[in-house]
Design an enzyme around this catalytic site. Structure first.
Site, PDB file in Angstrom:
ATOM      1  N   GLN A 102       0.860  -1.193   0.000  1.00  0.00           N
ATOM      2  CA  GLN A 102       0.000   0.000   0.000  1.00  0.00           C
ATOM      3  C   GLN A 102       0.890   1.235   0.000  1.00  0.00           C
ATOM      4  O   GLN A 102       1.843   1.328   0.774  1.00  0.00           O
ATOM      5  CB  GLN A 102      -0.900   0.010   1.249  1.00  0.00           C
ATOM      6  CG  GLN A 102      -1.876   1.190   1.271  1.00  0.00           C
ATOM      7  CD  GLN A 102      -2.789   1.189   2.498  1.00  0.00           C
ATOM      8  OE1 GLN A 102      -2.589   0.400   3.428  1.00  0.00           O
ATOM      9  NE2 GLN A 102      -3.765   2.063   2.496  1.00  0.00           N
ATOM     10  N   HIS A 108      -8.631   2.712  -1.004  1.00  0.00           N
ATOM     11  CA  HIS A 108      -8.921   2.817  -2.444  1.00  0.00           C
ATOM     12  C   HIS A 108      -8.994   1.423  -3.041  1.00  0.00           C
ATOM     13  O   HIS A 108      -8.332   0.495  -2.568  1.00  0.00           O
ATOM     14  CB  HIS A 108      -7.872   3.663  -3.162  1.00  0.00           C
ATOM     15  CG  HIS A 108      -6.467   3.222  -2.910  1.00  0.00           C
ATOM     16  ND1 HIS A 108      -5.784   3.580  -1.772  1.00  0.00           N
ATOM     17  CD2 HIS A 108      -5.636   2.448  -3.632  1.00  0.00           C
ATOM     18  CE1 HIS A 108      -4.578   3.040  -1.800  1.00  0.00           C
ATOM     19  NE2 HIS A 108      -4.460   2.333  -2.921  1.00  0.00           N
TER      20      HIS A 108
HETATM   21  P1  AMP Z   1      -1.540   1.408  -3.551  1.00  0.00           P
HETATM   22  O1  AMP Z   1      -0.087   1.272  -3.941  1.00  0.00           O
HETATM   23  O2  AMP Z   1      -2.350   0.156  -3.603  1.00  0.00           O
HETATM   24  O3  AMP Z   1      -1.665   2.140  -2.237  1.00  0.00           O
HETATM   25  O4  AMP Z   1      -2.187   2.327  -4.673  1.00  0.00           O
HETATM   26  C1  AMP Z   1      -2.033   3.709  -4.718  1.00  0.00           C
HETATM   27  C2  AMP Z   1      -2.182   4.079  -6.141  1.00  0.00           C
HETATM   28  O5  AMP Z   1      -2.417   5.469  -6.213  1.00  0.00           O
HETATM   29  C3  AMP Z   1      -0.948   3.790  -6.995  1.00  0.00           C
HETATM   30  O6  AMP Z   1      -1.283   2.872  -8.005  1.00  0.00           O
HETATM   31  C4  AMP Z   1      -0.557   5.150  -7.544  1.00  0.00           C
HETATM   32  O7  AMP Z   1      -0.144   5.087  -8.870  1.00  0.00           O
HETATM   33  C5  AMP Z   1      -1.834   5.935  -7.407  1.00  0.00           C
HETATM   34  N1  AMP Z   1      -1.674   7.360  -7.283  1.00  0.00           N
HETATM   35  C6  AMP Z   1      -0.889   8.034  -6.418  1.00  0.00           C
HETATM   36  N2  AMP Z   1      -1.040   9.361  -6.578  1.00  0.00           N
HETATM   37  C7  AMP Z   1      -1.954   9.529  -7.559  1.00  0.00           C
HETATM   38  C8  AMP Z   1      -2.551  10.666  -8.183  1.00  0.00           C
HETATM   39  N3  AMP Z   1      -2.215  11.918  -7.827  1.00  0.00           N
HETATM   40  N4  AMP Z   1      -3.445  10.470  -9.171  1.00  0.00           N
HETATM   41  C9  AMP Z   1      -3.786   9.215  -9.550  1.00  0.00           C
HETATM   42  N5  AMP Z   1      -3.261   8.098  -8.985  1.00  0.00           N
HETATM   43  C10 AMP Z   1      -2.364   8.248  -8.011  1.00  0.00           C
END
Ligand code: AMP
Ligand code: ZN
Length: 146
Positions: A102, A108
């Site tokens: 995460q 999310h």
């Molecule tokens: P996780 O690694 O499961 O916590 O997923 C977080 C996700 O958020 C990752 O896949 C990132 O690429 C995505 N993410 C982080 N910042 C942004 C942003 N500003 N806009 C869109 N996606 C984002």
């Protein structure tokens, strides 16, 4: 939000900033409870994130009704992704804690279109996508949200 835990946002959370409109996103869908937007580091074309309009770091501490809203939203977005891209499959993935990689601590749900033998694994590196292509996909998927 009619009952239960009221919506709450955090000052320094990047997803709360997106919810407040302080930083931009490629929006796919929004209602009273959730926002769906494109992941800017997509693991596959059409990778969408669904977040509840309530700051809570993971599934272990998020009130059940917000978890439900987030996953119900993911279901709707999966339908739209299916209609738009007709992928071989779709994964709905949600990470909790460092062992699950995460990286953003606002609950999310990932909706990830799959291609047969695409070799994707559960943990992946964050690599920025082509923003132009992501924006165009956002519009196409948004048009199919029912
Ligand atoms: P996780 O690694 O499961 O916590 O997923 C977080 C996700 O958020 C990752 O896949 C990132 O690429 C995505 N993410 C982080 N910042 C942004 C942003 N500003 N806009 C869109 N996606 C984002
Ligand atoms: Zn947040």
């Amino acid at each position: 939000m009619k009952s239960g835990e009221p919506p709450r946002l955090e000052t320094n959370c990047i997803f709360c900033k997106i919810l407040r409109g302080e930083i931009p996103c490629f929006k796919v869908h929004e209602d009273d409870d959730i926002l769906a937007f494109m992941d800017i580091n997509p693991i596959a074309p059409g990778h969408v994130l669904v977040i509840p309009k309530h700051h809570s770091k993971d599934i272990l501490v998020t009130p059940a009704e917000w978890v439900g809203k987030a996953f119900a939203g993911a279901g709707r977005i999966a339908q739209a992704v299916q209609k738009t891209l007709n992928p071989d499959g779709i994964n709905v993935v949600q990470a909790n804690g460092p062992g699950a990689k995460q990286s953003v601590f606002h609950l999310h749900v990932h909706v990830i279109p799959r291609t047969m033998d695409d070799g994707l694994t559960m943990n992946w590196d964050l690599v920025p996508g082509d923003m132009d292509a992501i924006g165009k996909l956002a519009e196409r998927i948004a048009a199919n949200v029912e």
